[in-house]
Design an enzyme around this catalytic site. Structure first.
Site, mmCIF file in Angstrom:
data_model
loop_
_atom_site.group_PDB
_atom_site.id
_atom_site.type_symbol
_atom_site.label_atom_id
_atom_site.label_comp_id
_atom_site.label_asym_id
_atom_site.label_seq_id
_atom_site.Cartn_x
_atom_site.Cartn_y
_atom_site.Cartn_z
ATOM 1 N N ASP A 81 -11.824 10.152 -3.948
ATOM 2 C CA ASP A 81 -13.111 10.802 -3.688
ATOM 3 C C ASP A 81 -13.188 12.121 -4.467
ATOM 4 O O ASP A 81 -14.049 12.950 -4.194
ATOM 5 C CB ASP A 81 -13.306 11.066 -2.189
ATOM 6 C CG ASP A 81 -12.283 12.032 -1.646
ATOM 7 O OD1 ASP A 81 -11.243 12.256 -2.311
ATOM 8 O OD2 ASP A 81 -12.509 12.587 -0.549
ATOM 9 N N LYS A 87 -4.908 21.935 -8.279
ATOM 10 C CA LYS A 87 -4.586 23.036 -9.207
ATOM 11 C C LYS A 87 -3.792 22.526 -10.399
ATOM 12 O O LYS A 87 -2.888 21.702 -10.232
ATOM 13 C CB LYS A 87 -3.749 24.096 -8.474
ATOM 14 C CG LYS A 87 -4.521 24.809 -7.404
ATOM 15 C CD LYS A 87 -3.677 25.868 -6.734
ATOM 16 C CE LYS A 87 -4.495 26.508 -5.632
ATOM 17 N NZ LYS A 87 -3.659 27.166 -4.633
ATOM 18 N N ASP A 144 -3.197 12.164 -2.841
ATOM 19 C CA ASP A 144 -3.411 13.615 -2.913
ATOM 20 C C ASP A 144 -3.747 13.983 -4.364
ATOM 21 O O ASP A 144 -2.972 13.678 -5.268
ATOM 22 C CB ASP A 144 -2.138 14.346 -2.473
ATOM 23 C CG ASP A 144 -1.756 13.965 -1.051
ATOM 24 O OD1 ASP A 144 -2.534 14.265 -0.130
ATOM 25 O OD2 ASP A 144 -0.699 13.331 -0.868
ATOM 26 N N GLU A 190 0.859 -1.201 0.000
ATOM 27 C CA GLU A 190 0.000 0.000 0.000
ATOM 28 C C GLU A 190 0.886 1.239 0.000
ATOM 29 O O GLU A 190 1.782 1.385 0.834
ATOM 30 C CB GLU A 190 -0.948 0.039 1.203
ATOM 31 C CG GLU A 190 -1.898 1.243 1.034
ATOM 32 C CD GLU A 190 -2.885 1.484 2.162
ATOM 33 O OE1 GLU A 190 -3.017 0.631 3.058
ATOM 34 O OE2 GLU A 190 -3.504 2.569 2.139
ATOM 35 N N THR A 215 -12.000 4.282 4.600
ATOM 36 C CA THR A 215 -10.947 4.907 5.411
ATOM 37 C C THR A 215 -11.442 6.209 6.055
ATOM 38 O O THR A 215 -12.460 6.777 5.644
ATOM 39 C CB THR A 215 -9.691 5.239 4.577
ATOM 40 O OG1 THR A 215 -10.003 6.308 3.690
ATOM 41 C CG2 THR A 215 -9.183 4.034 3.798
ATOM 42 N N ASP A 252 9.780 7.980 0.367
ATOM 43 C CA ASP A 252 9.051 8.244 -0.880
ATOM 44 C C ASP A 252 8.798 6.918 -1.607
ATOM 45 O O ASP A 252 9.741 6.205 -1.973
ATOM 46 C CB ASP A 252 9.907 9.180 -1.741
ATOM 47 C CG ASP A 252 9.240 9.537 -3.060
ATOM 48 O OD1 ASP A 252 8.193 8.952 -3.394
ATOM 49 O OD2 ASP A 252 9.783 10.404 -3.762
ATOM 50 N N PHE A 269 -10.099 9.066 5.771
ATOM 51 C CA PHE A 269 -10.048 10.124 4.772
ATOM 52 C C PHE A 269 -11.307 10.107 3.917
ATOM 53 O O PHE A 269 -11.911 11.134 3.619
ATOM 54 C CB PHE A 269 -8.810 9.901 3.900
ATOM 55 C CG PHE A 269 -8.460 11.107 3.117
ATOM 56 C CD1 PHE A 269 -7.781 12.160 3.700
ATOM 57 C CD2 PHE A 269 -8.856 11.219 1.793
ATOM 58 C CE1 PHE A 269 -7.489 13.289 2.984
ATOM 59 C CE2 PHE A 269 -8.560 12.351 1.073
ATOM 60 C CZ PHE A 269 -7.877 13.377 1.660
ATOM 61 N N GLU A 279 4.948 5.167 3.525
ATOM 62 C CA GLU A 279 4.373 6.471 3.890
ATOM 63 C C GLU A 279 5.531 7.401 4.269
ATOM 64 O O GLU A 279 6.500 6.963 4.885
ATOM 65 C CB GLU A 279 3.388 6.305 5.062
ATOM 66 C CG GLU A 279 2.814 7.568 5.639
ATOM 67 C CD GLU A 279 2.078 8.434 4.626
ATOM 68 O OE1 GLU A 279 1.075 7.988 4.052
ATOM 69 O OE2 GLU A 279 2.539 9.576 4.388
HETATM 70 C C1 LIG Z 1 -4.654 12.051 1.090
HETATM 71 S S1 LIG Z 1 -3.687 11.008 2.072
HETATM 72 C C2 LIG Z 1 -4.580 9.455 2.083
HETATM 73 C C3 LIG Z 1 -4.139 8.549 3.186
HETATM 74 C C4 LIG Z 1 -4.803 7.161 3.244
HETATM 75 N N1 LIG Z 1 -4.504 6.377 2.064
HETATM 76 C C5 LIG Z 1 -6.295 7.250 3.457
HETATM 77 O O1 LIG Z 1 -7.053 6.854 2.569
HETATM 78 O O2 LIG Z 1 -6.717 7.725 4.519
HETATM 79 C C6 LIG Z 1 -2.320 10.646 0.988
HETATM 80 C C7 LIG Z 1 -1.122 10.087 1.729
HETATM 81 O O3 LIG Z 1 -0.122 9.709 0.802
HETATM 82 C C8 LIG Z 1 1.143 10.051 1.329
HETATM 83 N N2 LIG Z 1 2.075 10.171 0.189
HETATM 84 C C9 LIG Z 1 1.963 11.006 -0.866
HETATM 85 N N3 LIG Z 1 2.960 10.805 -1.734
HETATM 86 C C10 LIG Z 1 3.713 9.793 -1.219
HETATM 87 C C11 LIG Z 1 4.895 9.154 -1.665
HETATM 88 N N4 LIG Z 1 5.482 9.489 -2.809
HETATM 89 N N5 LIG Z 1 5.408 8.187 -0.893
HETATM 90 C C12 LIG Z 1 4.817 7.842 0.281
HETATM 91 N N6 LIG Z 1 3.694 8.421 0.757
HETATM 92 C C13 LIG Z 1 3.153 9.396 0.008
HETATM 93 C C14 LIG Z 1 0.893 11.338 2.075
HETATM 94 O O4 LIG Z 1 1.884 11.577 3.066
HETATM 95 C C15 LIG Z 1 -0.466 11.085 2.682
HETATM 96 O O5 LIG Z 1 -0.373 10.487 3.961
#
Ligand SMILES: C[S@@+](CC[C@H](N)C(=O)[O-])C[C@H]1O[C@@H](n2cnc3c(N)ncnc32)[C@H](O)[C@@H]1O
Length: 234
Positions: free
Chosen positions: A171, A139, A135, A60, A208, A112, A210, A85
């Site tokens: 979403d 924009k 995310d 994941e 989730t 990353d 979120f 994460e």
């Molecule tokens: C909008 S949140 C959604 C979190 C979770 N999947 C949920 O549904 O509640 C997106 C997550 O992806 C992580 N994230 C974004 N780009 C990432 C990357 N390149 N590597 C690891 N984590 C990343 C962010 O830190 C954030 O916690």
């Protein structure tokens, strides 16, 4: 260059948030990281060792607090789950939950995910990849930060087993449409959903935190599941 022959990625799909660690998250990072954490490295992970007797390796990306990861791992004890994460408080929360639930089949990498895909995972090692509520970078000038792009598709085409699946959810309708267009245009992947690329939420994907927030704001939710086709004959 890297072991997957993709250049180092400069534009990140996240910005480092300065979120403070709670005492519980700090303790979990100190005490449980040695048990369930895997440090980032620029060498391939020994997935055979990690897998042991497990049947499948499921990854994941962007676990947030790890709610979905924990739930999926609890309900699927035959699979090893790897969560990636960058957000430290989320990793701390998830470590605490892994320990509290006594889950033997979860490991976390705090880095990353793109670099993890580029450096650490061997070709054809992944049975499933989950990307829940990435995310959306609304924009237009930020669209280059979206994690789903040609490089992401190329990496997963190498790392997924043939027949393995990428399961995404969003979403944000415009991002769901964008993800669908990206994958539908790639002949290496087979759409497991309807003609627009949308699938029913499978039972294994919990709703989730979120997502709950999005639902309260009146957003819809779109699941997208694409399977890597078997290798073509040379
Ligand atoms: C909008 S949140 C959604 C979190 C979770 N999947 C949920 O549904 O509640 C997106 C997550 O992806 C992580 N994230 C974004 N780009 C990432 C990357 N390149 N590597 C690891 N984590 C990343 C962010 O830190 C954030 O916690």
């Amino acid at each position: 260059m890297t072991n997957n022959n993709f250049p180092i990625r400069a534009i990140k799909s996240y910005v480092r948030r300065s979120g403070r660690l709670t005492p519980g998250q700090k303790k979990a990072l100190e005490q449980y990281w040695p048990l369930y954490g895997i440090d980032f490295q620029t060498a391939l992970l020994e997935t055979c060792k990690l897998m042991g007797e497990y049947d499948a390796l499921k990854l994941e990306i962007g676990i947030g607090n790890g709610d979905a990861l924990i739930s999926m791992a609890q309900n699927d004890p035959q699979s090893m789950y790897l969560g990636v994460e960058v957000h430290e408080p989320g990793v701390g929360r998830c470590l605490a939950d892994i320990h509290q639930q006594g889950l033997p089949n979860v490991r976390l990498i705090r880095h990353d995910a793109i670099e993890v895909l580029q450096h650490m995972l061997p070709p054809r090692s992944l049975d499933r990849v989950f990307l829940f509520f990435p995310d959306p970078w609304h924009k237009k000038r930020h669209h280059k930060r979206r994690i789903v792009n040609a490089r992401f598709r190329d990496l997963l085409a190498v790392l997924l087993k043939p027949g393995g699946c990428l399961h995404m959810a969003s979403d944000w309708q415009e991002y769901a449409e964008y993800m669908a267009a990206e994958l539908l245009s790639d002949s290496r992947y087979m759409n497991k959903g309807d003609t627009r690329g949308y699938a029913q939420r499978p039972d294994y994907r919990p709703v989730t935190r979120f997502e709950t927030r999005g639902l309260k704001l009146g957003h819809g939710v779109w699941d997208l599941i694409f399977e890597l086709k078997p290798d073509r004959e040379p």
